[in-house]
Structures are given as structure tokens and as C-alpha cells.
Scaffold this motif. Sequence first.
Motif, PDB file in Angstrom:
ATOM      1  N   LEU A   2       2.496   6.508  -6.955  1.00  0.00           N
ATOM      2  CA  LEU A   2       1.490   7.438  -7.471  1.00  0.00           C
ATOM      3  C   LEU A   2       2.016   8.869  -7.404  1.00  0.00           C
ATOM      4  N   CYS A   3       2.571   9.242  -6.267  1.00  0.00           N
ATOM      5  CA  CYS A   3       3.108  10.601  -6.107  1.00  0.00           C
ATOM      6  C   CYS A   3       4.248  10.877  -7.072  1.00  0.00           C
TER       7      CYS A   3
ATOM      8  N   THR B 181       0.604  19.399  -6.689  1.00  0.00           N
ATOM      9  CA  THR B 181       1.052  18.009  -6.747  1.00  0.00           C
ATOM     10  C   THR B 181       2.235  17.789  -5.816  1.00  0.00           C
TER      11      THR B 181
ATOM     12  N   ILE C 294       3.665   8.593   5.427  1.00  0.00           N
ATOM     13  CA  ILE C 294       4.305   7.270   5.336  1.00  0.00           C
ATOM     14  C   ILE C 294       5.611   7.223   6.115  1.00  0.00           C
TER      15      ILE C 294
ATOM     16  N   VAL D 186       1.855  12.995   1.548  1.00  0.00           N
ATOM     17  CA  VAL D 186       1.856  11.530   1.513  1.00  0.00           C
ATOM     18  C   VAL D 186       3.177  10.997   2.066  1.00  0.00           C
TER      19      VAL D 186
ATOM     20  N   SER E  45       2.344  15.304  -2.643  1.00  0.00           N
ATOM     21  CA  SER E  45       3.408  14.302  -2.542  1.00  0.00           C
ATOM     22  C   SER E  45       4.153  14.412  -1.216  1.00  0.00           C
TER      23      SER E  45
ATOM     24  N   GLN F 196       0.831  -1.210   0.000  1.00  0.00           N
ATOM     25  CA  GLN F 196       0.000   0.000   0.000  1.00  0.00           C
ATOM     26  C   GLN F 196       0.864   1.258   0.000  1.00  0.00           C
ATOM     27  N   GLU F 197       1.890   1.275   0.813  1.00  0.00           N
ATOM     28  CA  GLU F 197       2.785   2.439   0.886  1.00  0.00           C
ATOM     29  C   GLU F 197       3.492   2.659  -0.445  1.00  0.00           C
ATOM     30  N   TRP F 198       3.951   1.556  -1.076  1.00  0.00           N
ATOM     31  CA  TRP F 198       4.603   1.670  -2.376  1.00  0.00           C
ATOM     32  C   TRP F 198       3.638   2.247  -3.414  1.00  0.00           C
ATOM     33  N   LEU F 199       2.390   1.821  -3.370  1.00  0.00           N
ATOM     34  CA  LEU F 199       1.421   2.342  -4.338  1.00  0.00           C
ATOM     35  C   LEU F 199       1.264   3.852  -4.198  1.00  0.00           C
ATOM     36  N   TRP F 200       1.176   4.346  -2.957  1.00  0.00           N
ATOM     37  CA  TRP F 200       1.044   5.787  -2.737  1.00  0.00           C
ATOM     38  C   TRP F 200       2.303   6.535  -3.172  1.00  0.00           C
ATOM     39  N   ILE F 201       3.465   5.979  -2.826  1.00  0.00           N
ATOM     40  CA  ILE F 201       4.740   6.634  -3.203  1.00  0.00           C
ATOM     41  C   ILE F 201       4.881   6.679  -4.719  1.00  0.00           C
TER      42      ILE F 201
END
Length: 139
Positions: free
Chosen positions: A68-69, A113, A124, A120, A117, A61-66
Motif C-alpha cells: 500500500l505504501c 505520503t 513493521i 509504517v 510510508s 498483513q505486513e506485505w499489504l501495508w508495505i
Amino acid sequence: MLMDLNDKKHPIEKNKKLINSIEFALTGLRTVVKDERNMRSHCFSAVLVIIIGFLFRLNQQEWLWILLCIFLMLVMEIINTIFENTVDMVTNKHFHPLGKKVKDMAAGAVLLTAGFSILVGMIIFIPKIYAVIVQLINK
């Protein structure tokens, strides 16, 4: 130099080959990295964040957010560059109030953006950094 739509030397037709489309896209990416200092800074920051992510063993989940940013940031920088270049081309690099508005709005999108970022990243990484500090203090 303005393009003449009646120029027969360069007929306008849709590119039908996937490999050509990919080559043009890669050329565009190389151009923005070569020409834009901010894009190089974003790429450097992305690599740094990815390394830190591996060090802190981020979960899926954390990788997906990172990621994405990172990709949002890179895409927004490309879009900002497109607007800047288009305004410069249309105004022949002369100041125009409407051109300034367009450039400022595109820069604002990049700023939003970047703020997202950073937020986020803080959500995290701050708890992970705090846990490491607590662990070091308790040793």
C-alpha cells in the motif's frame, strides 16, 4: 505550443480499444520514470524495501501495508508530476503565485505520503531489526 481545439488533423474522440489505453498508460509510466529523478528514487526504494521484506519474511498483513505504501508513494509522485507539468504548461514556465501554491500543495501531498510510508516501515521493521540484534547479542 498550444493545442487548437479546432485542429482537424487530430480529432478528439474517446479511445475505444483497451489495448490502446494500456499502451498509453505504459507510455505514461515510462515517461515519468525517465523524466523524474524522484520517481526513479521511489522505484529504487520500493525494490529495496521489497528485498528487505523477503529477508525478514513479512507476513500477509505486513506485505499489504508495505505494498500500500509503495503504490501510494508512486501514485502521489505521478500526481505531483502531473500538477507540475500542468502548471508549467499553463504559465509557460513563468513564475505565478497561484502556480507556486499548486506545486507546493502537490509536493506537500508527496511529503505526507512519504511520512506515512516511513511510519509504517518503522512499525513493521524496527521490531524485526531489534529481534535480530537481540538474537546476535545472545549468541
